[in-house]
Design a protein around this motif. Sequence first.
Motif, PDB file in Angstrom:
ATOM      1  N   VAL A  27       0.840  -1.203   0.000  1.00 24.56           N
ATOM      2  CA  VAL A  27       0.000   0.000   0.000  1.00 24.56           C
ATOM      3  C   VAL A  27       0.872   1.248   0.000  1.00 24.56           C
ATOM      4  CG1 VAL A  27      -1.747   1.300   1.251  1.00 24.56           C
ATOM      5  CG2 VAL A  27      -1.910  -1.180   1.127  1.00 24.56           C
ATOM      6  N   VAL A  28       1.969   1.201   0.738  1.00 29.28           N
ATOM      7  CA  VAL A  28       2.889   2.346   0.775  1.00 29.28           C
ATOM      8  C   VAL A  28       3.403   2.645  -0.629  1.00 29.28           C
ATOM      9  CG1 VAL A  28       5.154   3.142   1.553  1.00 29.28           C
ATOM     10  CG2 VAL A  28       3.581   2.053   3.168  1.00 29.28           C
ATOM     11  N   HIS A  29       3.872   1.628  -1.325  1.00 32.33           N
ATOM     12  CA  HIS A  29       4.407   1.832  -2.671  1.00 32.33           C
ATOM     13  C   HIS A  29       3.311   2.323  -3.622  1.00 32.33           C
ATOM     14  CE1 HIS A  29       8.095   0.197  -1.289  1.00 32.33           C
ATOM     15  NE2 HIS A  29       7.650  -1.035  -1.162  1.00 32.33           N
ATOM     16  N   ALA A  30       2.099   1.807  -3.449  1.00 29.54           N
ATOM     17  CA  ALA A  30       0.997   2.213  -4.322  1.00 29.54           C
ATOM     18  C   ALA A  30       0.598   3.666  -4.088  1.00 29.54           C
ATOM     19  CB  ALA A  30      -0.205   1.298  -4.100  1.00 29.54           C
ATOM     20  N   VAL A  31       0.518   4.069  -2.830  1.00 31.58           N
ATOM     21  CA  VAL A  31       0.089   5.435  -2.519  1.00 31.58           C
ATOM     22  C   VAL A  31       1.168   6.446  -2.905  1.00 31.58           C
ATOM     23  CG1 VAL A  31      -0.562   7.011  -0.666  1.00 31.58           C
ATOM     24  CG2 VAL A  31      -1.511   4.707  -0.715  1.00 31.58           C
ATOM     25  N   VAL A  32       2.410   6.136  -2.590  1.00 30.94           N
ATOM     26  CA  VAL A  32       3.505   7.039  -2.964  1.00 30.94           C
ATOM     27  C   VAL A  32       3.589   7.154  -4.489  1.00 30.94           C
ATOM     28  CG1 VAL A  32       6.004   7.375  -2.960  1.00 30.94           C
ATOM     29  CG2 VAL A  32       4.841   6.667  -0.858  1.00 30.94           C
ATOM     30  N   ASN A  53      10.623   3.252  -8.935  1.00 33.21           N
ATOM     31  CA  ASN A  53      11.123   2.275  -7.968  1.00 33.21           C
ATOM     32  C   ASN A  53       9.991   1.633  -7.184  1.00 33.21           C
ATOM     33  OD1 ASN A  53      13.798   2.737  -8.687  1.00 33.21           O
ATOM     34  ND2 ASN A  53      14.097   4.325  -7.132  1.00 33.21           N
ATOM     35  N   GLY A  54       8.990   2.435  -6.824  1.00 33.09           N
ATOM     36  CA  GLY A  54       7.856   1.883  -6.096  1.00 33.09           C
ATOM     37  C   GLY A  54       7.081   0.882  -6.925  1.00 33.09           C
ATOM     38  N   TYR A  55       6.845   1.211  -8.179  1.00 31.03           N
ATOM     39  CA  TYR A  55       6.097   0.294  -9.033  1.00 31.03           C
ATOM     40  C   TYR A  55       6.899  -0.963  -9.351  1.00 31.03           C
ATOM     41  CZ  TYR A  55       2.041   3.230  -9.727  1.00 31.03           C
ATOM     42  OH  TYR A  55       0.891   3.942  -9.520  1.00 31.03           O
ATOM     43  N   TRP A  76       5.614  -4.675  -8.815  1.00 34.61           N
ATOM     44  CA  TRP A  76       5.688  -5.659  -9.891  1.00 34.61           C
ATOM     45  C   TRP A  76       6.390  -6.930  -9.424  1.00 34.61           C
ATOM     46  CZ3 TRP A  76       3.482  -6.924 -14.218  1.00 34.61           C
ATOM     47  CH2 TRP A  76       4.131  -7.765 -15.133  1.00 34.61           C
ATOM     48  N   THR A  77       7.467  -6.776  -8.683  1.00 38.19           N
ATOM     49  CA  THR A  77       8.209  -7.938  -8.176  1.00 38.19           C
ATOM     50  C   THR A  77       7.325  -8.807  -7.296  1.00 38.19           C
ATOM     51  OG1 THR A  77      10.324  -6.762  -8.261  1.00 38.19           O
ATOM     52  CG2 THR A  77      10.185  -8.659  -6.784  1.00 38.19           C
ATOM     53  N   SER A  78       6.515  -8.180  -6.459  1.00 41.25           N
ATOM     54  CA  SER A  78       5.688  -8.943  -5.520  1.00 41.25           C
ATOM     55  C   SER A  78       4.411  -9.490  -6.156  1.00 41.25           C
ATOM     56  CB  SER A  78       5.320  -8.080  -4.311  1.00 41.25           C
ATOM     57  OG  SER A  78       4.533  -6.965  -4.694  1.00 41.25           O
ATOM     58  N   GLN A  79       3.888  -8.820  -7.181  1.00 43.72           N
ATOM     59  CA  GLN A  79       2.583  -9.204  -7.716  1.00 43.72           C
ATOM     60  C   GLN A  79       2.635  -9.927  -9.056  1.00 43.72           C
ATOM     61  OE1 GLN A  79       0.062  -5.734  -7.760  1.00 43.72           O
ATOM     62  NE2 GLN A  79       0.082  -5.523  -5.537  1.00 43.72           N
TER      63      GLN A  79
END
Length: 234
Positions: free
Chosen positions: A127-132, A157-159, A163-166
């Motif tokens: 959620v942090v990466h998505a919101v940022v 970098n956040g995306y 991507w790595t996790s999903q």
Amino acid sequence: MRAMTCICLGVFVVATDVLTGMARADTPDPPIAESRLTVSSLVREDIFAGWRSNNLKRFARGEKNLDLLLEQRPKNKAEILAWKGGATLYRAVLALEAGNTEEFERLYKETLDLHEQARVAGPNDGVVHAVVGGSFVVFGDRLPQKYHEQVWSDCYNGYQKLWTSQSPFLAQLPVHVRGELLAGLILSTQRMGRQEELEKFLDKAIEVLPDTRYARTAQKWKDDPQVAATENIS
């Protein structure tokens, strides 16, 4: 870009039912004490309604609720700080566009500090990466040119972490989630000038999101690269 931007609103974890009702200024205060609701569920309506309709009263209510949640839900600190960073970024943009550069610089620095605190508190929090990332997707092009490299690097970098996790279970994700992830990747790689990656994610969107607005927008970008190169996010 405008079409892709609208698609990317979901990176803030917003749902369709929220989008259809959030412009109502008379929406009652969300039940902050309701522990079954996520932080995003509790604040997103006010935050979105605030910036989409320039309703600063509504927006301020969302900011107030974030402060209350920070006191009441220390376990959700990372997510709350990410939202506070996004809210502060909007305040910074308003200051800049009003000609108050000193206030903008102060608020922009505060935004980056909040984002960093959020990442430290939740380095693996999606959620942090998505919101940022979503904050920069929406407001990045409204910032001074001197900050664009930093903005899109943070967004990229956040995306990439998302991507790595999903990506290993991409096919199992709901269409909306798949679309938001790929839309963010497309936007950030284009802004970073990473053409090879951009092409990869455009092709991926067309492949895994057939007969959707995501795929149609991706195809438009492939057919006419100037669409992506000349349109601004607003």
